[in-house]
Design a protein around this motif. Structure first.
Motif, mmCIF file in Angstrom:
data_model
loop_
_atom_site.group_PDB
_atom_site.id
_atom_site.type_symbol
_atom_site.label_atom_id
_atom_site.label_comp_id
_atom_site.label_asym_id
_atom_site.label_seq_id
_atom_site.Cartn_x
_atom_site.Cartn_y
_atom_site.Cartn_z
ATOM 1 N N ALA A 107 0.863 -1.181 0.000
ATOM 2 C CA ALA A 107 0.000 0.000 0.000
ATOM 3 C C ALA A 107 0.896 1.226 0.000
ATOM 4 C CB ALA A 107 -0.926 0.015 1.210
ATOM 5 N N GLU A 108 0.928 1.921 -1.129
ATOM 6 C CA GLU A 108 1.749 3.118 -1.293
ATOM 7 C C GLU A 108 3.196 2.861 -0.897
ATOM 8 O OE1 GLU A 108 -0.056 6.398 0.685
ATOM 9 O OE2 GLU A 108 -1.882 6.312 -0.514
ATOM 10 N N GLY A 109 3.721 1.721 -1.363
ATOM 11 C CA GLY A 109 5.122 1.405 -1.142
ATOM 12 C C GLY A 109 5.435 0.737 0.174
ATOM 13 N N THR A 110 4.429 0.522 1.021
ATOM 14 C CA THR A 110 4.651 -0.110 2.315
ATOM 15 C C THR A 110 4.026 -1.501 2.322
ATOM 16 O OG1 THR A 110 4.625 2.021 3.472
ATOM 17 C CG2 THR A 110 4.265 0.056 4.805
ATOM 18 N N GLN A 111 4.805 -2.495 2.714
ATOM 19 C CA GLN A 111 4.270 -3.853 2.768
ATOM 20 C C GLN A 111 3.332 -3.992 3.963
ATOM 21 O OE1 GLN A 111 7.141 -7.016 2.514
ATOM 22 N NE2 GLN A 111 5.759 -8.520 3.424
ATOM 23 N N CYS A 112 2.202 -4.643 3.726
ATOM 24 C CA CYS A 112 1.254 -4.887 4.812
ATOM 25 C C CYS A 112 1.791 -6.001 5.706
ATOM 26 C CB CYS A 112 -0.107 -5.286 4.251
ATOM 27 S SG CYS A 112 -0.937 -3.962 3.352
ATOM 28 N N MET A 113 1.683 -5.790 7.000
ATOM 29 C CA MET A 113 2.207 -6.755 7.959
ATOM 30 C C MET A 113 1.284 -6.824 9.166
ATOM 31 S SD MET A 113 5.992 -6.851 9.755
ATOM 32 C CE MET A 113 6.759 -7.377 8.223
ATOM 33 N N GLY A 114 1.172 -8.010 9.727
ATOM 34 C CA GLY A 114 0.418 -8.202 10.959
ATOM 35 C C GLY A 114 1.261 -9.004 11.935
ATOM 36 N N VAL A 115 0.716 -9.233 13.112
ATOM 37 C CA VAL A 115 1.473 -9.986 14.110
ATOM 38 C C VAL A 115 0.527 -10.732 15.033
ATOM 39 C CG1 VAL A 115 1.648 -8.046 15.736
ATOM 40 C CG2 VAL A 115 3.349 -9.864 15.811
ATOM 41 N N ARG A 116 0.859 -11.980 15.279
ATOM 42 C CA ARG A 116 0.168 -12.758 16.302
ATOM 43 C C ARG A 116 0.989 -12.672 17.583
ATOM 44 N NH1 ARG A 116 0.195 -17.837 14.158
ATOM 45 N NH2 ARG A 116 1.853 -18.623 15.507
ATOM 46 N N LEU A 117 0.369 -12.355 18.694
ATOM 47 C CA LEU A 117 1.091 -12.131 19.944
ATOM 48 C C LEU A 117 0.954 -13.363 20.831
ATOM 49 C CD1 LEU A 117 -0.333 -8.993 19.232
ATOM 50 C CD2 LEU A 117 1.741 -8.631 20.568
ATOM 51 N N ASP A 118 1.876 -14.310 20.630
ATOM 52 C CA ASP A 118 1.824 -15.561 21.375
ATOM 53 C C ASP A 118 1.992 -15.318 22.871
ATOM 54 O OD1 ASP A 118 1.529 -16.809 18.970
ATOM 55 O OD2 ASP A 118 3.302 -18.083 19.139
ATOM 56 N N HIS A 119 1.181 -15.990 23.656
ATOM 57 C CA HIS A 119 1.178 -15.944 25.121
ATOM 58 C C HIS A 119 0.517 -14.685 25.672
ATOM 59 C CE1 HIS A 119 3.782 -19.431 24.872
ATOM 60 N NE2 HIS A 119 4.600 -18.739 24.104
ATOM 61 N N ALA A 120 -0.104 -13.867 24.814
ATOM 62 C CA ALA A 120 -0.836 -12.701 25.313
ATOM 63 C C ALA A 120 -1.960 -13.121 26.238
ATOM 64 C CB ALA A 120 -1.388 -11.888 24.142
ATOM 65 N N GLU A 121 -2.529 -14.308 25.998
ATOM 66 C CA GLU A 121 -3.644 -14.764 26.837
ATOM 67 C C GLU A 121 -3.233 -14.921 28.297
ATOM 68 O OE1 GLU A 121 -1.529 -18.364 25.202
ATOM 69 O OE2 GLU A 121 -2.240 -16.447 24.401
ATOM 70 N N GLN A 122 -1.936 -15.117 28.556
ATOM 71 C CA GLN A 122 -1.484 -15.302 29.928
ATOM 72 C C GLN A 122 -1.446 -13.994 30.716
ATOM 73 O OE1 GLN A 122 2.300 -17.314 29.532
ATOM 74 N NE2 GLN A 122 1.343 -19.303 29.166
ATOM 75 N N VAL A 123 -1.351 -12.875 30.025
ATOM 76 C CA VAL A 123 -1.290 -11.587 30.713
ATOM 77 C C VAL A 123 -2.507 -10.712 30.430
ATOM 78 C CG1 VAL A 123 1.226 -11.596 30.818
ATOM 79 C CG2 VAL A 123 0.083 -10.542 28.859
ATOM 80 N N LEU A 124 -3.271 -11.067 29.386
ATOM 81 C CA LEU A 124 -4.449 -10.289 29.000
ATOM 82 C C LEU A 124 -5.735 -11.028 29.299
ATOM 83 C CD1 LEU A 124 -5.661 -7.788 27.505
ATOM 84 C CD2 LEU A 124 -5.381 -9.071 25.366
ATOM 85 N N GLY A 125 -5.679 -12.368 29.240
ATOM 86 C CA GLY A 125 -6.883 -13.161 29.418
ATOM 87 C C GLY A 125 -7.497 -13.595 28.111
ATOM 88 N N SER A 126 -6.889 -13.223 26.987
ATOM 89 C CA SER A 126 -7.369 -13.608 25.673
ATOM 90 C C SER A 126 -6.214 -13.607 24.693
ATOM 91 C CB SER A 126 -8.449 -12.632 25.186
ATOM 92 O OG SER A 126 -8.839 -12.917 23.851
#
Length: 327
Positions: free
Chosen positions: A183-202
């Motif tokens: 998108a306008e020269g920037t690659q789209c990227m996402g991230v899965r946050l492993d172990h977030a459920e242990q500190v967030l609850g989900s």
């Protein structure tokens, strides 16, 4: 979902480090004392390790620190070394880890009616972190392996978190992914946050957006910090941002193959007043592919517990005089 009742870390060294385990035990106890946890030395073997024990309203906490004169098996470090996030940071973990010949094991355990609860788990996180930091200050390692999030850290990056009360980058393992869209020269990227459920609850996923990874992680960590500080998770459809020109939408999703207990997704909708390319095709031109899954190795961690082996080696020939001195 019960939380872990046993956490471990390992500090990797090119040769056996010289460590004053009595001094380390005293430092850890002094740092933990304001939290109400008082630890007593249950066993001490100079040059080999120490075991500390303390009682809490919810049960018993133990901390074991032990020196292993041999390297950790490569199988234990394999998935951490193969982390896409590590590679994006420029780390060459296979080369670094191949240089270690000994390690210090740190193992914290909770037993009793309160074990497996949030308070007990976070006490173990703090105790493991503090013990590892004190060891690293006395003998700087090649790298630190943090078992709870299955990550490797350079000694510099690990020590940079020493003054952070609850360092999310230590407890959460980012798993970046990308569909390759631009998108306008920037690659789209996402991230899965492993172990977030242990500190967030989900479980938590930041859906791919035309932004750089540090930007995405900053927002994801800010979301977790906010939810923890307020004691509640933002509801489905809620929106937030670092400023009035930024809109990130929260969506709650039910159980699925990848997240059996459901997950929360964050979607960057607007930035500087501009509606962005969306990962699910909403408001996009027809035919745009959706994001693929993360390319990092999947599956459970390797079996075996070499940090426990170091602890067992430490206690296999108990020092009777030391046990008599310290109860």
């Amino acid at each position: 979902m019960p939380l872990p009742t046993r956490l471990d870390a390992a500090l990797l060294y090119p040769a056996q480090p010289q460590v004053d385990f009595a001094a380390i035990a005293a430092s850890v106890n002094a740092i933990m004392a304001p939290s109400g946890l008082s630890l007593e030395v249950a066993s001490l073997k100079p040059g080999k390790g120490a075991k500390l024990k303390g009682d809490t309203p919810g049960g018993t906490i133990t901390l074991t620190i032990a020196l292993s004169p041999k390297p950790m098996p490569e199988s234990r470090l394999a998935t951490a070394m193969a982390s896409d996030y590590g590679r994006l940071q420029g780390a060459d973990w296979p080369t670094t880890c191949s240089q270690h010949r000994a390690f210090l094991a740190v193992v914290a355990e909770a037993r009793g009616k309160g074990s497996g609860g949030q308070q007990s788990f976070e006490t173990l996180l703090a105790l493991t972190q503090i013990a590892a930091e004190q060891l690293a200050m006395e003998a700087l390692p090649l790298a630190v392996y943090w078992g709870q999030s299955n990550q490797l850290f350079s000694s510099e990056r690990f020590m940079a978190m020493a003054d952070v009360l609850f360092p999310l980058p230590l407890f959460i393992h980012p798993r970046p992914f990308s569909s390759g869209r631009m998108a306008e020269g920037t690659q789209c990227m996402g991230v899965r946050l492993d172990h977030a459920e242990q500190v967030l609850g989900s479980a938590l996923v930041f859906r791919e957006a035309p932004s750089r990874l540090p930007y995405i992680l900053d927002r994801a960590y800010a979301f977790i910090d906010h939810c923890r500080a307020t004691g509640r998770i933002l509801g489905d459809g809620a929106e937030f941002g670092a400023g009035p020109s930024e809109v990130i939408r929260v969506s709650h999703h039910g159980p699925g193959p990848e997240h059996p207990t459901g997950h929360i997704a964050l979607t960057l909708r607007e930035l500087d007043g501009v509606l962005l390319l969306q990962p699910d095709g909403e408001n996009n031109a027809p035919g745009i592919a959706s994001a693929r899954t993360d390319s990092a190795p999947s599956g459970p961690p390797p079996t075996g517990d070499p940090t426990a082996e170091a602890v067992n080696d430490f206690f296999s020939t108990p020092d009777a005089k030391a046990r008599a001195r310290h109860g």
